[in-house]
Design a protein around this motif. Structure first.
Motif, short mmCIF file in Angstrom:
data_model
loop_
_atom_site.label_atom_id
_atom_site.label_comp_id
_atom_site.label_asym_id
_atom_site.label_seq_id
_atom_site.Cartn_x
_atom_site.Cartn_y
_atom_site.Cartn_z
N HIS A 19 0.84 -1.20 0.00
CA HIS A 19 0.00 0.00 0.00
C HIS A 19 0.88 1.25 0.00
O HIS A 19 0.58 2.22 -0.69
CB HIS A 19 -0.94 0.03 1.22
N GLU A 20 1.95 1.20 0.75
CA GLU A 20 2.87 2.35 0.82
C GLU A 20 3.48 2.62 -0.55
O GLU A 20 3.59 3.77 -0.97
CB GLU A 20 3.97 2.07 1.86
N GLN A 21 3.81 1.57 -1.28
CA GLN A 21 4.39 1.75 -2.61
C GLN A 21 3.39 2.37 -3.58
O GLN A 21 3.75 3.21 -4.39
CB GLN A 21 4.89 0.40 -3.15
N ARG A 22 2.12 1.97 -3.47
CA ARG A 22 1.11 2.55 -4.34
C ARG A 22 0.88 4.03 -4.02
O ARG A 22 0.67 4.83 -4.92
CB ARG A 22 -0.21 1.79 -4.22
N LEU A 23 0.93 4.38 -2.74
CA LEU A 23 0.70 5.77 -2.34
C LEU A 23 1.85 6.67 -2.79
O LEU A 23 1.63 7.80 -3.23
CB LEU A 23 0.50 5.88 -0.83
N ALA A 30 -6.33 5.05 -3.67
CA ALA A 30 -6.17 3.87 -2.83
C ALA A 30 -7.33 3.78 -1.84
O ALA A 30 -7.77 4.80 -1.30
CB ALA A 30 -4.85 3.92 -2.09
N ASP A 31 -7.81 2.60 -1.62
CA ASP A 31 -8.93 2.39 -0.71
C ASP A 31 -8.43 2.44 0.73
O ASP A 31 -7.66 1.57 1.17
CB ASP A 31 -9.60 1.04 -1.02
N VAL A 32 -8.86 3.45 1.46
CA VAL A 32 -8.38 3.67 2.83
C VAL A 32 -8.85 2.55 3.75
O VAL A 32 -8.11 2.12 4.64
CB VAL A 32 -8.85 5.06 3.34
N THR A 33 -10.05 2.02 3.52
CA THR A 33 -10.54 0.93 4.40
C THR A 33 -9.70 -0.33 4.21
O THR A 33 -9.45 -1.06 5.16
CB THR A 33 -12.02 0.63 4.11
N GLU A 34 -9.26 -0.58 2.99
CA GLU A 34 -8.41 -1.75 2.74
C GLU A 34 -7.06 -1.60 3.45
O GLU A 34 -6.55 -2.55 4.05
CB GLU A 34 -8.20 -1.93 1.24
N ILE A 35 -6.51 -0.40 3.42
CA ILE A 35 -5.24 -0.14 4.11
C ILE A 35 -5.42 -0.33 5.61
O ILE A 35 -4.59 -0.95 6.27
CB ILE A 35 -4.73 1.29 3.78
N ARG A 36 -6.53 0.20 6.15
CA ARG A 36 -6.80 0.07 7.58
C ARG A 36 -6.94 -1.40 7.98
O ARG A 36 -6.37 -1.83 8.98
CB ARG A 36 -8.06 0.84 7.95
N GLN A 37 -7.65 -2.21 7.18
CA GLN A 37 -7.84 -3.63 7.50
C GLN A 37 -6.51 -4.38 7.50
O GLN A 37 -6.25 -5.21 8.38
CB GLN A 37 -8.80 -4.28 6.50
N ASP A 38 -5.65 -4.08 6.54
CA ASP A 38 -4.35 -4.75 6.48
C ASP A 38 -3.48 -4.38 7.68
O ASP A 38 -2.79 -5.23 8.25
CB ASP A 38 -3.64 -4.42 5.17
N LEU A 39 -3.50 -3.09 8.07
CA LEU A 39 -2.73 -2.66 9.24
C LEU A 39 -3.28 -3.26 10.53
O LEU A 39 -2.52 -3.66 11.41
CB LEU A 39 -2.68 -1.14 9.32
N GLU A 40 -4.61 -3.34 10.64
CA GLU A 40 -5.23 -3.95 11.83
C GLU A 40 -4.92 -5.45 11.91
O GLU A 40 -4.70 -5.98 12.99
CB GLU A 40 -6.74 -3.71 11.82
N ARG A 41 -4.89 -6.10 10.77
CA ARG A 41 -4.54 -7.53 10.74
C ARG A 41 -3.10 -7.73 11.23
O ARG A 41 -2.83 -8.63 12.04
CB ARG A 41 -4.68 -8.08 9.31
N ALA A 42 -2.17 -6.89 10.80
CA ALA A 42 -0.78 -6.99 11.25
C ALA A 42 -0.68 -6.70 12.74
O ALA A 42 0.04 -7.39 13.47
CB ALA A 42 0.10 -6.04 10.45
N ALA A 43 -1.42 -5.70 13.22
CA ALA A 43 -1.39 -5.37 14.65
C ALA A 43 -2.00 -6.50 15.48
O ALA A 43 -1.50 -6.82 16.56
CB ALA A 43 -2.14 -4.06 14.90
N ALA A 44 -3.06 -7.14 14.99
CA ALA A 44 -3.68 -8.25 15.71
C ALA A 44 -2.71 -9.44 15.80
O ALA A 44 -2.62 -10.09 16.86
CB ALA A 44 -4.97 -8.67 15.03
N LEU A 45 -2.00 -9.71 14.72
CA LEU A 45 -1.01 -10.79 14.75
C LEU A 45 0.10 -10.50 15.76
O LEU A 45 0.56 -11.39 16.48
CB LEU A 45 -0.41 -11.02 13.37
#
Length: 187
Positions: A19-23, A30-45
């Motif tokens: 996502h950072e490379q696309r920005l 870029a879809d902000v909700t998709e970026i948020r979901q990916d970051l939340e998934r990494a934080a949950a892990l």
């Protein structure tokens, strides 16, 4: 953090890095909700790895399971499953009670007990005057073996008898051409 958790966290962070490379490339759609979901998934892990019990294996299924130091992933449960799968391979027939078990001798050829699945072969043999001997390469097809014997019989120096042996778990003589005669002593 065990190996499996580390791999999953690395994947989640790589997705967020895309996502950072696309920005930075100027893609503002870029879809902000998709970026948020990916970051939340990494934080949950990361939270799961820190707050959960300390993993003792590298197994993704059983990170806190029993340990087998000889297993590649240190997981006793998965290693037991793998060993059971190896034991389920076909085994050779058991020896009869009156038969003695074959002695184990180091050899370049394996014993029958070491070969649970023998190959089916047709072996052409000829009578040399004293014993049967192989007169051609063992074949996988009966027709090929019979053709080999016919060529031998029509050759310049035919034997007094030929036979075709079917070899699978045991050797069965299928057909004999001629009569095995003892070797004559010529003066």
């Amino acid at each position: 953090m065990n190996h499996a958790q580390l791999i999953a966290l690395g994947r989640a962070l790589r997705v967020a890095g895309e996502h950072e490379q696309r920005l930075t490339a100027g893609d503002t759609a870029a879809d902000v909700t998709e970026i948020r979901q990916d970051l939340e998934r990494a934080a949950a892990l990361l939270d799961e790895a820190i707050s959960g019990p300390k993993p003792v294996t590298r197994c993704p299924e059983h990170p806190s399971g029993p340990v087998d130091p000889d297993a590649a992933d240190l997981c006793l449960l998965c290693e037991t499953r793998r060993r059971a799968a190896h034991r389920d391979t076909p085994r050779p027939r058991a020896a009869e009670p009156d038969e003695e078990a074959p002695s184990r001798v180091q050899s370049q050829h394996r014993l029958r007990a070491d070969h649970p699945e023998p190959r089916k072969r047709w072996i052409p043999e000829m009578w040399n005057g004293e014993a049967w001997q192989v007169c051609g390469t063992p074949r996988r097809s009966e027709r090929d073996a019979q053709d080999c014997l016919l060529q031998q019989m029509r050759g310049p120096d035919p034997a007094s008898a030929y036979r075709l042996v079917y070899a699978f778990t045991d050797h069965n003589i299928q057909r004999i051409w001629g009569t095995p005669a003892p070797r004559r002593n010529e003066p």
